[in-house]
Structures are given as C-alpha cells and as structure tokens.
Scaffold this motif. Structure first.
Motif, PDB file in Angstrom:
ATOM      1  N   GLU A 238       0.825  -1.204   0.000  1.00 46.06           N
ATOM      2  CA  GLU A 238       0.000   0.000   0.000  1.00 46.06           C
ATOM      3  C   GLU A 238       0.862   1.258   0.000  1.00 46.06           C
ATOM      4  OE1 GLU A 238      -3.205   0.028  -0.381  1.00 46.06           O
ATOM      5  OE2 GLU A 238      -3.301  -2.154  -0.386  1.00 46.06           O
ATOM      6  N   ALA A 239       1.916   1.250   0.801  1.00 49.45           N
ATOM      7  CA  ALA A 239       2.811   2.407   0.864  1.00 49.45           C
ATOM      8  C   ALA A 239       3.514   2.623  -0.471  1.00 49.45           C
ATOM      9  CB  ALA A 239       3.836   2.222   1.980  1.00 49.45           C
ATOM     10  N   LEU A 240       3.942   1.536  -1.110  1.00 54.72           N
ATOM     11  CA  LEU A 240       4.630   1.636  -2.394  1.00 54.72           C
ATOM     12  C   LEU A 240       3.700   2.157  -3.481  1.00 54.72           C
ATOM     13  CD1 LEU A 240       6.707  -1.694  -2.349  1.00 54.72           C
ATOM     14  CD2 LEU A 240       7.601   0.631  -2.190  1.00 54.72           C
ATOM     15  N   SER A 241       2.482   1.637  -3.536  1.00 53.97           N
ATOM     16  CA  SER A 241       1.501   2.081  -4.537  1.00 53.97           C
ATOM     17  C   SER A 241       1.243   3.575  -4.399  1.00 53.97           C
ATOM     18  CB  SER A 241       0.191   1.306  -4.385  1.00 53.97           C
ATOM     19  OG  SER A 241       0.381  -0.074  -4.545  1.00 53.97           O
ATOM     20  N   LEU A 242       1.026   3.993  -3.175  1.00 53.11           N
ATOM     21  CA  LEU A 242       0.691   5.385  -2.907  1.00 53.11           C
ATOM     22  C   LEU A 242       1.862   6.303  -3.229  1.00 53.11           C
ATOM     23  CD1 LEU A 242      -1.531   7.211  -1.868  1.00 53.11           C
ATOM     24  CD2 LEU A 242      -0.743   6.791   0.470  1.00 53.11           C
ATOM     25  N   GLN A 243       3.065   5.890  -2.851  1.00 54.14           N
ATOM     26  CA  GLN A 243       4.228   6.751  -3.023  1.00 54.14           C
ATOM     27  C   GLN A 243       4.593   6.926  -4.491  1.00 54.14           C
ATOM     28  OE1 GLN A 243       5.145   7.833   0.304  1.00 54.14           O
ATOM     29  NE2 GLN A 243       5.592   9.442  -1.163  1.00 54.14           N
ATOM     30  N   HIS A 244       4.494   5.869  -5.280  1.00 51.20           N
ATOM     31  CA  HIS A 244       4.808   6.000  -6.707  1.00 51.20           C
ATOM     32  C   HIS A 244       3.701   6.738  -7.456  1.00 51.20           C
ATOM     33  CE1 HIS A 244       8.624   3.950  -7.230  1.00 51.20           C
ATOM     34  NE2 HIS A 244       8.241   3.102  -6.291  1.00 51.20           N
ATOM     35  N   PHE A 245       2.481   6.556  -7.010  1.00 42.66           N
ATOM     36  CA  PHE A 245       1.368   7.329  -7.566  1.00 42.66           C
ATOM     37  C   PHE A 245       1.625   8.818  -7.354  1.00 42.66           C
ATOM     38  CE2 PHE A 245      -2.651   9.523  -6.771  1.00 42.66           C
ATOM     39  CZ  PHE A 245      -3.365   9.240  -7.917  1.00 42.66           C
ATOM     40  N   VAL A 246       2.017   9.171  -6.134  1.00 43.14           N
ATOM     41  CA  VAL A 246       2.301  10.568  -5.781  1.00 43.14           C
ATOM     42  C   VAL A 246       3.464  11.103  -6.620  1.00 43.14           C
ATOM     43  CG1 VAL A 246       3.212  12.054  -3.951  1.00 43.14           C
ATOM     44  CG2 VAL A 246       1.348  10.472  -3.457  1.00 43.14           C
ATOM     45  N   ARG A 247       4.507  10.276  -6.822  1.00 42.36           N
ATOM     46  CA  ARG A 247       5.660  10.706  -7.613  1.00 42.36           C
ATOM     47  C   ARG A 247       5.240  11.127  -9.020  1.00 42.36           C
ATOM     48  NH1 ARG A 247       8.266   7.910 -11.418  1.00 42.36           N
ATOM     49  NH2 ARG A 247       7.462   5.893 -10.716  1.00 42.36           N
ATOM     50  N   ILE A 248       4.440  10.288  -9.667  1.00 43.39           N
ATOM     51  CA  ILE A 248       4.029  10.584 -11.039  1.00 43.39           C
ATOM     52  C   ILE A 248       3.150  11.830 -11.093  1.00 43.39           C
ATOM     53  CG2 ILE A 248       2.668   9.724 -12.987  1.00 43.39           C
ATOM     54  CD1 ILE A 248       3.630   6.921 -12.280  1.00 43.39           C
ATOM     55  N   VAL A 249       2.207  11.931 -10.157  1.00 43.65           N
ATOM     56  CA  VAL A 249       1.316  13.086 -10.131  1.00 43.65           C
ATOM     57  C   VAL A 249       2.105  14.379  -9.949  1.00 43.65           C
ATOM     58  CG1 VAL A 249      -0.494  14.250  -8.818  1.00 43.65           C
ATOM     59  CG2 VAL A 249      -0.702  11.816  -9.310  1.00 43.65           C
ATOM     60  N   LEU A 250       3.014  14.383  -8.990  1.00 43.09           N
ATOM     61  CA  LEU A 250       3.780  15.594  -8.708  1.00 43.09           C
ATOM     62  C   LEU A 250       4.660  16.001  -9.877  1.00 43.09           C
ATOM     63  CD1 LEU A 250       4.842  15.021  -4.974  1.00 43.09           C
ATOM     64  CD2 LEU A 250       3.161  16.646  -5.861  1.00 43.09           C
ATOM     65  N   VAL A 251       5.250  15.020 -10.559  1.00 42.29           N
ATOM     66  CA  VAL A 251       6.132  15.347 -11.687  1.00 42.29           C
ATOM     67  C   VAL A 251       5.344  15.908 -12.859  1.00 42.29           C
ATOM     68  CG1 VAL A 251       7.676  14.403 -13.446  1.00 42.29           C
ATOM     69  CG2 VAL A 251       7.951  13.724 -11.069  1.00 42.29           C
ATOM     70  N   ILE A 252       4.255  15.236 -13.239  1.00 44.11           N
ATOM     71  CA  ILE A 252       3.522  15.696 -14.422  1.00 44.11           C
ATOM     72  C   ILE A 252       2.733  16.973 -14.165  1.00 44.11           C
ATOM     73  CG2 ILE A 252       3.369  13.399 -15.425  1.00 44.11           C
ATOM     74  CD1 ILE A 252       0.596  13.103 -14.447  1.00 44.11           C
ATOM     75  N   VAL A 253       2.570  17.327 -12.884  1.00 42.41           N
ATOM     76  CA  VAL A 253       1.950  18.615 -12.559  1.00 42.41           C
ATOM     77  C   VAL A 253       3.007  19.705 -12.429  1.00 42.41           C
ATOM     78  CG1 VAL A 253       0.661  19.905 -10.818  1.00 42.41           C
ATOM     79  CG2 VAL A 253      -0.072  17.616 -11.442  1.00 42.41           C
ATOM     80  N   SER A 254       4.091  19.408 -11.707  1.00 39.62           N
ATOM     81  CA  SER A 254       5.074  20.436 -11.372  1.00 39.62           C
ATOM     82  C   SER A 254       5.914  20.891 -12.562  1.00 39.62           C
ATOM     83  CB  SER A 254       5.998  19.942 -10.254  1.00 39.62           C
ATOM     84  OG  SER A 254       6.743  18.814 -10.657  1.00 39.62           O
ATOM     85  N   VAL A 255       6.341  19.954 -13.435  1.00 46.38           N
ATOM     86  CA  VAL A 255       7.227  20.337 -14.533  1.00 46.38           C
ATOM     87  C   VAL A 255       6.557  21.329 -15.497  1.00 46.38           C
ATOM     88  CG1 VAL A 255       8.491  19.487 -16.559  1.00 46.38           C
ATOM     89  CG2 VAL A 255       8.675  18.292 -14.372  1.00 46.38           C
ATOM     90  N   PRO A 256       5.341  21.049 -15.996  1.00 45.13           N
ATOM     91  CA  PRO A 256       4.688  22.054 -16.857  1.00 45.13           C
ATOM     92  C   PRO A 256       4.448  23.380 -16.135  1.00 45.13           C
ATOM     93  CG  PRO A 256       3.624  19.928 -17.111  1.00 45.13           C
ATOM     94  CD  PRO A 256       4.546  19.805 -15.927  1.00 45.13           C
ATOM     95  N   LEU A 257       4.075  23.310 -14.854  1.00 51.12           N
ATOM     96  CA  LEU A 257       3.819  24.544 -14.104  1.00 51.12           C
ATOM     97  C   LEU A 257       5.100  25.337 -13.881  1.00 51.12           C
ATOM     98  CD1 LEU A 257       1.183  23.410 -11.425  1.00 51.12           C
ATOM     99  CD2 LEU A 257       0.807  24.708 -13.522  1.00 51.12           C
ATOM    100  N   LEU A 258       6.224  24.647 -13.663  1.00 50.84           N
ATOM    101  CA  LEU A 258       7.511  25.338 -13.492  1.00 50.84           C
ATOM    102  C   LEU A 258       7.921  26.043 -14.779  1.00 50.84           C
ATOM    103  CD1 LEU A 258       9.549  22.754 -11.370  1.00 50.84           C
ATOM    104  CD2 LEU A 258       8.816  25.035 -10.660  1.00 50.84           C
ATOM    105  N   PHE A 259       7.728  25.378 -15.914  1.00 47.64           N
ATOM    106  CA  PHE A 259       8.039  26.018 -17.195  1.00 47.64           C
ATOM    107  C   PHE A 259       7.144  27.241 -17.410  1.00 47.64           C
ATOM    108  CE2 PHE A 259      10.140  22.010 -18.525  1.00 47.64           C
ATOM    109  CZ  PHE A 259      11.308  22.559 -19.022  1.00 47.64           C
ATOM    110  N   GLN A 260       5.883  27.107 -17.038  1.00 47.23           N
ATOM    111  CA  GLN A 260       4.959  28.234 -17.187  1.00 47.23           C
ATOM    112  C   GLN A 260       5.362  29.384 -16.274  1.00 47.23           C
ATOM    113  OE1 GLN A 260       0.844  27.159 -16.792  1.00 47.23           O
ATOM    114  NE2 GLN A 260       0.116  29.265 -16.736  1.00 47.23           N
ATOM    115  N   LEU A 261       5.849  29.055 -15.064  1.00 46.19           N
ATOM    116  CA  LEU A 261       6.233  30.075 -14.089  1.00 46.19           C
ATOM    117  C   LEU A 261       7.471  30.838 -14.541  1.00 46.19           C
ATOM    118  CD1 LEU A 261       5.859  31.342 -11.252  1.00 46.19           C
ATOM    119  CD2 LEU A 261       7.317  29.514 -10.363  1.00 46.19           C
ATOM    120  N   PHE A 262       8.473  30.104 -15.038  1.00 46.08           N
ATOM    121  CA  PHE A 262       9.747  30.750 -15.362  1.00 46.08           C
ATOM    122  C   PHE A 262       9.830  31.269 -16.795  1.00 46.08           C
ATOM    123  CE2 PHE A 262      11.002  28.093 -11.698  1.00 46.08           C
ATOM    124  CZ  PHE A 262      11.622  29.073 -10.924  1.00 46.08           C
TER     125      PHE A 262
END
Length: 352
Positions: A143-167
């Motif tokens: 359960e911990a592994l499923s949740l943590q890797h799910f979070v990793r993918i979500v954060l990356v695909i959200v943060s990278v486009p937003l960082l490019f938009q910000l800078f």
C-alpha cells in the motif's frame, strides 16, 4: 453486479474529473482529472470497506497499450541521428539514477520511517507497476509503495509544466493544446490500432518486458514506424480515453487509504520529487555543454515520470519527442531491470 457497479462508479467519476480538469486548463487533464476524482470518490465512499476496488487488469492493459502505440508513432529517423548524443546522455542517466536512488532512499528511510525494503522500492525513480510488484515480492509494504509512486508521477507531471509556465511565462504540454496526433486518423489507422494492441501486449508478456503492456506495443510500433513499414496517425481522442481509463484505475487504489496517510505520502513525495528534480537540473546544466540539447530538453528527459506528458512538453518547446521518450524508456527499463536482479538475489539468499 457489485463489481460492475464499482467499475461504473470509478469510470463515471473519472470522466467527470477529466472534463473538469480540461475545463480548468490543467496539464494532461484526462489522466490527472480522472485520477483525482476517482481517488476522491474511492477515498470518501469505499474506504470504509477496507477492500480493494475491482478494476479489470485487461481493460487497463488495453488502454496502456494504446498510449504505448501513440508514443511509438513519434519514432523516426531522428532517433538514429541522435545516436551520438545518446551515447553521452544515457550513461549520464545511469549515474543520475544511482544518485537519485541513494538520496530518495534516505528520505523514505530516515524521514518517512519506512523499513529498508519498502524505502528501497519507494525510492525507485521509475516503473510504478514494477516497483510495487517487485517490492511486494521482497516483502515491502504494498500500500505504501503504490501510494508513493502514484504521488511521484502526479507531482512530476503537474510540477514540470507549471515550473516552465512560471519561469518562461509560456503554457506547455497538453494544457497548451499540444497532442501526439500528427494528422487526422483514417479507418486504416483504427485497424492498425486493433492489430497492434493485442500483438504488442502479447509481445511484452512473452519477452517479459518491464511495463510490458506499455513497452511491448511501443517498441513494436516504433520499429514499424521508424523503418517505414507503417505510417500510423493515432487519433487523439483515443489517447484521451486511454488516459481517462488508466487514471481512473490508478485513483481507485485509494479505496484502502486514509487522509492521514495521503498527507504523509504527499509530504514525502514533495521532498523526494524536489530532490530528484534538483539533481536532474544539475545534470542538465552539465550536459547542455556536451550535447546539442537545451537545458529544458534535458530536464524533461531526466524528470522521473509521465512519459506522455513529458513528450507533450517537448512538443511545446520544439524538441523532438523521440529524444525525450528514449530517455524515459531507458530510465524505466534500467531501473526495473536492476531492481529485478536485486530482488531475485534477495529472494535467493532468503531461501538459502
């Protein structure tokens, strides 16, 4: 009937979330929106049962294969022309993965308080399904592994486009209207999809490829596309549906979680993804002096997650998606292969 009712609720909530995310202009809306809404419904409605929701693996695999085929259509002669650059960047990625693994292991072990096995597989910078499967075999917390890797993918695909938009003050990725569709699909394209999906899945299974339902169809399509055997134009609508189904399936995993565990996972995920992106930025700064790739292209090539969205970000920046996809596939295959070998050795030692 209970199973099909659960499936209907999962896909229905995912559809609502996808359309809402699209309306809000979020990156990769059909994946993120469906995941978010399906997770919310699963957490608030089904979490009391403590049971894993039913979602047929074959259905998920079919649509994962669709995404793999769509990425495979981006392969062309540019992949061969970039061989000399890849000879520099791919070995660098080996070092990057080793450093990221060590740093993330420390985060999950020291800060997160995970046991060493769970921390090791939670730290893997790639292969959600494989990391969870291998971690389970090694005795980790599934359960911990499923949740943590799910979070990793979500954060990356959200943060990278937003960082490019910000800078850069520019919208990138799917939020900018970019798609992997090169031309309008005709009936021949739909026929090719119907043939490549089952054959690709079978190929991935027979060869025991990591992320088989994705990599099998992707490699098969890439070979045919790059050699000129086919000229497949993937319908963007089909990819959106595929992302919706896959996102809804991932979100349904939250039925056995709790708000407290979610908060902890996201907190650790922010630390882990932040550290990994910082390391990736360092490698990008060094490599842009050695290869004819920009810092932005190298950064999205090293970002740990979201093959499809990173390819769309590449299109927005005028970077050939094949370069980004090649790096991500190498990252996933290398990470999963090494982890598989280590898991096999651990199990062998345990039996001995």
């Amino acid at each position: 009937m209970k199973k099909y009712l659960q499936l209907a609720v999962i896909l229905g909530s995912g559809t609502v979330g996808a359309l809402l995310a699209q309306w809000l202009g979020l990156p990769i809306p059909f994946l993120l929106g469906s995941m978010a809404m399906s997770a919310t419904v699963s957490l608030t409605t089904f979490s009391r049962t403590g049971e894993r929701l039913w979602f047929p693996a074959r259905l998920r695999h079919v649509f994962i294969a669709v995404i793999g085929i769509m990425i495979g259509t981006t392969f062309n002669a540019d992949a061969l022309n970039a061989a000399s650059d890849l000879a520099i960047t791919l070995p660098a990625m080996v070092l990057f993965l080793a450093i990221a693994q060590i740093v993330n292991f420390g985060i999950f072990r020291r800060i997160g308080g995970f046991d060493s096995v769970t921390a090791k597989y939670a730290a893997m910078p790639g292969g959600l399904i494989e990391a969870v499967s291998l971690g389970e075999k090694a005795g980790g917390d599934v359960e911990a592994l499923s949740l943590q890797h799910f979070v990793r993918i979500v954060l990356v695909i959200v943060s990278v486009p937003l960082l490019f938009q910000l800078f850069t003050d520019e919208i990138v990725g799917s939020a900018a209207g970019k798609t992997l569709e090169r031309a309008a699909a005709e009936w021949q394209d739909w026929m090719l999809f119907s043939v490549l999906v089952p054959i690709g899945i079978m190929l991935g299974s027979l060869l025991k490829l990591p992320a088989g339902p994705l990599i099998g169809p992707l490699v098969l399509t890439a070979i045919f596309q790059a050699t000129g055997v086919i000229d497949l134009n993937g319908p963007d609508m089909l990819v959106s549906v595929a992302q919706l189904v896959v996102g809804s399936a991932l979100g349904s995993n939250f039925a056995r979680s709790t708000p407290r565990r979610l908060l902890s996972a996201f907190s650790l995920g922010v630390l882990s993804v932040g550290a990994t992106l910082a390391i990736a930025s360092g490698f990008a700064l060094l490599l842009e002096r050695a290869v004819p790739m920009t810092f932005e292209a190298l950064l999205i090539s090293f970002a740990p997650g979201g093959v499809t969205e990173m390819s769309l970000v590449a299109l927005s920046l005028g970077v050939t998606p094949v370069l980004v996809t090649t790096h991500h596939l190498f990252r996933i295959i290398l990470t999963v292969t090494v982890a598989g070998i280590l898991t096999g050795r651990t199990n062998h030692i345990g039996k001995g």
